[in-house]
Design an enzyme around this catalytic site. Sequence first.
Site, short mmCIF file in Angstrom:
data_model
loop_
_atom_site.label_atom_id
_atom_site.label_comp_id
_atom_site.label_asym_id
_atom_site.label_seq_id
_atom_site.Cartn_x
_atom_site.Cartn_y
_atom_site.Cartn_z
N GLY A 7 0.82 -1.20 0.00
CA GLY A 7 0.00 0.00 0.00
C GLY A 7 0.85 1.25 0.00
N ALA A 8 0.39 2.26 -0.74
CA ALA A 8 1.07 3.55 -0.77
C ALA A 8 0.09 4.64 -0.40
CB ALA A 8 1.68 3.82 -2.15
N GLY A 9 -0.72 4.32 0.61
CA GLY A 9 -1.69 5.28 1.11
C GLY A 9 -1.10 6.16 2.19
N GLY A 12 1.37 3.64 4.65
CA GLY A 12 2.46 3.01 3.90
C GLY A 12 3.22 4.01 3.05
N ASN A 102 -4.09 -1.63 13.18
CA ASN A 102 -4.65 -1.45 14.51
C ASN A 102 -5.20 -2.78 15.01
OD1 ASN A 102 -4.20 1.37 14.64
ND2 ASN A 102 -6.03 1.74 13.41
N LYS A 185 -1.70 0.18 22.54
CA LYS A 185 -2.20 0.93 21.37
C LYS A 185 -3.63 0.48 21.04
CE LYS A 185 -2.49 2.94 17.20
NZ LYS A 185 -1.73 2.48 16.03
N GLU A 268 -13.11 -0.24 10.66
CA GLU A 268 -12.47 -1.40 11.28
C GLU A 268 -13.15 -1.80 12.58
OE1 GLU A 268 -7.94 -1.60 10.21
OE2 GLU A 268 -8.31 0.36 11.14
#
Length: 304
Positions: A7-9, A12, A102, A185, A268
């Site tokens: 991913g390049a969002g 990422g 997450n 987290k 999510e």
Amino acid sequence: MKILVVGAGAIGGYFGGRLAEKGEDVTFLVRENRKNQLLKTGLQIKSIHGDFSVTPKLMTSEETGELFDVVLLTTKSYQLNGAINDIKPFVGEHTMILPLLNGIAHVDELIQAFGDEAVLGGLCFIETTLDSEGTIVQSSPIHDLLFGERSGNKSERILKLQAAFSDTRASFRLSENINQDMWHKYSFISALSGVTTLMRAPIGPIREQEAGYRTIDTLLKEISMVMKKMEAPIKDNLPQIQLEKMMEMGHSMKSSMQRDMEKSCSTEVDHLQGYLLEKAKQYQLNVPVLDAVYTNVKVYEKQL
């Protein structure tokens, strides 16, 4: 090291971009549409820590061939099964899988797919998004990525990874207790996303209301109660620690789940609050605020 970023969002693209900026051998595994966009615009980062642009190395899941030393997994939880299938051709006997998702349930899924030895512990703290042009916009001081062996050992491979991650314009930190860090987290993001989606507001206005403050406090205690029943490695005073942290957050801070809802996107919630709610039912624990949080988001999802 040969690094594959899935991913390049917003996540990422940011951390992978910072590694590429440093000069590491980074390849982004992306969908065809994102690939075409990045071929036109390059990978663009706008950040208070410094802007950066690069023509990245890109590949799609249809391409085959090389194996990678480490795979940085930055997808949403509901994309995990697809991502597992996508990366299998690039994972060799000694490839490390570093998930930044997450929650915690994904760890078992990755172990089942790639084996216990392959899967590291990891998490990140960052507020970042993609704008309408596909540029990564990062505007807060925090841009932390924590990683480590789930055993807590400082293995030879983790020290090599630490060396590869060092001296970047982002905070890559080796943790000596990544399991506890991941659970902490998980607790924090479940509470933050829970109250901000429930109230449809940033954290500031919620905590300013007496009932809002009580809701945050109660939710944190419910989450810790469930996690203790699960024998998670959390601190006894975790609710108080995290309540204090939420009181110190910027007034306008929103959770990523809240932003997803504002964009009419999937969430999510099943991976985060839903997983905890399943455990609460299993242990017959009363968690009314957690229940309300989950119900609220599921009602929203039914309307998509």
